[in-house]
Write an enzyme that holds these catalytic residues in place. Structure first.
Site, PDB file in Angstrom:
ATOM      1  N   ASP A   1      40.491   3.916  39.135  1.00 50.18           N
ATOM      2  CA  ASP A   1      41.214   3.871  40.406  1.00 50.18           C
ATOM      3  C   ASP A   1      40.224   3.869  41.561  1.00 50.18           C
ATOM      4  OD1 ASP A   1      40.666   6.724  41.208  1.00 50.18           O
ATOM      5  OD2 ASP A   1      41.797   7.119  39.368  1.00 50.18           O
TER       6      ASP A   1
ATOM      7  N   GLU B   1      19.991 -10.415  14.620  1.00 50.99           N
ATOM      8  CA  GLU B   1      20.901  -9.811  15.604  1.00 50.99           C
ATOM      9  C   GLU B   1      20.117  -9.276  16.806  1.00 50.99           C
ATOM     10  OE1 GLU B   1      24.604  -8.090  12.906  1.00 50.99           O
ATOM     11  OE2 GLU B   1      22.692  -7.003  12.906  1.00 50.99           O
TER      12      GLU B   1
END
Ligand code: DGJ
Length: 733
Positions: A537, A617
């Site tokens: 928020d 990776e």
């Protein structure tokens, strides 16, 4: 620009113009403040010819108008509606007077226009200096008692933002009770609307929900003591025909992190009322004579160019006029967080070995998550004891930070300051510091309770504990977590009649603490978290410029979460990490590329055991980190376009774009959410480019005009398999 004047009928007209919108009110002959218009910018002039005074039966007329039978508070468009004196709709303010009556009738007193935007003492708010913002204050007073309501409007012209908050001042000579004190009221006299709200649950925040406004009330909100995973304190009202690129849309972004209510009422006269503010349930604030109550603010915006423009208004305003501090506009460091890599099962050596690998791949910050303090090997104990567990780390915190820094990385740390475990030294010493009801067993959530942040002594103790830790080592980042919601709302430090204030006082206490902490450590990057995005928020963003968007790191699920978040909040506030595959929340297998493309669409991080990755990776991660460093500025400050919706069942892919405001560079990402056989080609039209400029895509030799990319579009690559993703970096040739 704000102006006011008195017309020939003794009405005062207040007009606010922003770059593309106009907002108008009028204090009428009787002193009632009526809402006239909010929408696309129109020239100066009195628009109140539009106000209608319908007089349906059973809507009483106000005593102040004597013989005007159609002057009903139940039907005229109000700017600050109140309960009890003829308005039967949902209202903004309800006051219980000292005589027990529940009524308030407001009458215009005076007003003032000032340069620069107001601030609110103790509460977060958008800011703007006198070159970019203005403030309008309109003061109203009850017709009977000396109770004043000061309405404040903050205007950030260039982003089409109008903020509202109210100060309720009691000068009546006696105590009153505020039973409802919302921040705004918007009455729209006509139009057919939809609501767009964002709902969900832990690991599934901000799901998109669009509904037609029907007669009656539709509301969303929170009573969880936090803005919550369940409903976002950001909502939209838009015309039925609104799309990403066209249609009328009103946004409401609440600058508050606690209980809230957003309510829309479509009433008998086919008018639409919107109110927003602190949820009136479990709220009752006693205002002694001479005291004031400040509501939090709501940031409104309007766009008649669809939802995309509305979002971009908020993105710019939050980035430039809400977030603060050193990291407000600066590129955030790429990070590795050990949570999904080790959970609480780690040693200092393990963390250093992860840091060694991560540093080689270009990652800049190492974050030690939960489990480093007190007795904390599981989530059943330790919260509140902010003392380093040197036995577990095998060294002091300072030594660990130095070892991590020796790998070439900065060091960050996790806290959950608002909570307390019953199995902790702090709880054993101060059981009354937890929010619990007298004579009742508490509700436990993640086997923890919540500290009473309404109390200054509790806050001071916790603040000092955090300061001690933060000053004991070289710490560059803090993750502030909050892993449960608040029930048992009862403070031992306040009398019975003040218990209706505790939810709000808790949030004021939280803000007080955050202000003190963040100003004491201006060089630390603070990240807000509440079990992921449970407190995403504008209130938290005032103190901390980014939020851990969700505990769900599955890129397919998270595509929807970041999509929903993008309506009200910019990408620079969205922390997003590459985690292991199969994913720990869903078990889904996805490629590193797909995970990387999503994480790079926010503030990039890695959250897995890097020591277990293959060499291939690791190369993939190092390429992603390099690309994040290259693209972060565009992702943070570029214009954001949702090119498709992940909720569109007819499209198997989601696609979005970041483009520089001057059109010189864009980055487009697609992620396939569903796999279909015999796949048809997929196209998207790029936005925001310069029509007659030439561009390359991903550095290819071929060039394309901006016009062709925007109007003919591009064809997305077609690959074999599930959940694949591509990205298209569009640069000037
Ligand atoms: C919830 C957070 O969202 C996670 O990232 C992690 O920090 C855990 N809490 C730790 O308890």
């Amino acid at each position: 620009m704000i102006s006011s004047y008195k017309n020939d009928h003794e009405n005062t007209i207040f007009t606010i113009h922003t770059a593309n919108t106009t907002y108008q009110m009028k204090a009428d002959w009787y002193g009632t403040l009526l809402h006239t218009y909010y929408g696309k910018r129109v020239p100066d002039g009195d628009l109140s010819y539009i106000i209608e005074y319908p007089a349906p039966s059973f809507s009483g007329h106000s005593h102040i108008a004597r013989t005007s039978w159609n002057y009903s508070p139940d039907t005229y468009p109000q700017e600050c509606s109140t309960f009890g004196c003829g308005d039967f709709r949902t209202t903004m303010i309800a006051v219980r007077n000292t005589d027990g009556s529940r009524g308030l009738e407001l009458c215009y007193v005076d007003s003032e226009i000032t340069e620069g935007k107001y601030s609110i003492k103790g509460l977060p708010a958008f800011y703007g200096d006198k070159d970019e913002a203005q403030t309008l204050r309109i003061t109203l007073k009850d017709r009977v008692y000396d109770i004043y309501v000061h309405l404040y409007y903050g205007v950030i012209d260039k982003y089409d933002i109008i903020t509202r908050y109210a100060v309720i001042e009691n000068k009546s000579g006696a105590e009153i009770k505020l039973e409802k004190a919302l921040s705004m009221n918007l009455d729209i006299q006509f139009g057919k609307f939809d609501t767009i709200t964002f709902h969900g649950r832990h690991t599934s925040e901000r799901e998109f929900c669009r509904e037609t406004v029907e007669p009656g009330r539709r509301s969303v909100g929170s009573l969880r003591g936090a803005s919550s995973h369940q409903f976002s304190p950001f909502a939209i009202l838009c015309s039925h025909d609104a799309t990403e690129e066209a249609g009328e849309c009103y946004g409401f972004n609440f600058v508050y992190s606690g209980n809230f209510l957003w309510e829309v009422e479509y009433e008998q006269m086919r008018q639409t009322r919107v109110v927003m503010g602190i949820n009136p349930e479990n709220f009752c604030y006693i205002l002694a004579d001479g005291e004031t109550f400040e509501t939090p603010e709501v940031a409104m915006s309007f766009s008649n160019e669809g939802l995309g423009k509305l979002s971009r208004n908020y993105h710019k305003a939050i980035r430039n006029n809400l977030c603060r501090g050193k990291y407000k506009l600066a590129r955030r460091p790429s990070l590795i967080n050990n949570w999904e890599g080790t959970y609480m099962d780690f040693t200092g050596d393990k963390l250093v070995s992860m840091a060694e690998d991560a540093s080689k791949l270009g990652i800049e910050l190492f974050v030690m998550d939960d489990g480093w303090f007190g007795k904390r090997d599981t989530d059943t104990s330790g919260l509140g004891d902010w003392v380093v567990n040197e036995k577990k780390l095998g060294c002091t915190l300072s030594e660990l930070a130095e070892r991590i820094k020796a790998t070439g990385m900065k060091f960050g740390i996790w806290f959950e300051p608002e909570c307390i475990s019953e199995d902790s030294d702090l709880f054993r010493a101060h059981p009354d510091w937890a929010l619990t009801m007298p004579n009742r067993g508490p509700v436990r959530s993640r086997t923890q309770l919540v500290l009473d942040f309404a109390r200054e002594d509790v806050r001071e103790y916790i603040l000092n504990s955090l300061i001690k830790v933060l000053e004991s080592a070289d710490i560059s980042y803090v993750k502030w977590d909050f892993n449960r919601h608040i029930c048992d709302v009862y403070s031992n430090a306040f009398p019975a009649e003040k218990q209706g204030e505790i939810n709000h006082r808790y949030i004021l206490g939280l803000y007080d603490m955050l202000e003190k902490l963040t100003s004491r450590f201006p060089d630390i990057l603070f990240e807000s978290c509440s079990g992921g995005g449970g407190r995403f928020d504008c209130g938290m963003l005032y103190y901390m410029p980014q939020v851990w968007c969700s505990d769900d790191t599955d890129p397919v699920e998270r595509t929807k979460i970041q999509y929903g978040t993008s309506f009200g909040f910019p990408s620079c506030t969205v922390a997003s990490h590459v985690s292991a595959s199969p994913n720990h929340q869903t078990g889904r297998v996805t490629s590193l590329k797909t995970r990387g493309n999503l994480a790079t669409s926010g503030m990039y991080g890695v959250e897995l055991d890097i020591n277990k990755m293959t060499d291939e990776e690791k190369v993939g991660i190092s390429e992603q980190v390099a690309r994040y460093k290259e693209l972060a500025d565009l992702v943070m400050s570029g214009d954001y376009y949702r090119l498709t919706s992940p909720y569109d069942v007819k499209e198997p892919f989601a696609c979005w774009e970041f483009v520089r405001e001057d059109g010189s560079e864009a980055w487009v990402v697609d992620i396939y959410l569903r796999t279909v056989a015999n796949r048809y080609p997929a196209f998207v039209k790029i936005r925001g480019l310069i029509p007659d400029a030439q561009y390359r895509i991903n550095g290819s030799n071929e060039t394309y005009s901006g016009a062709s990319l925007m109007y003919c579009g591009i064809k997305l690559l077609h690959r074999w398999g599930e959940y694949y993703s591509d990205s298209y970096h569009i640069t000037l040739a």
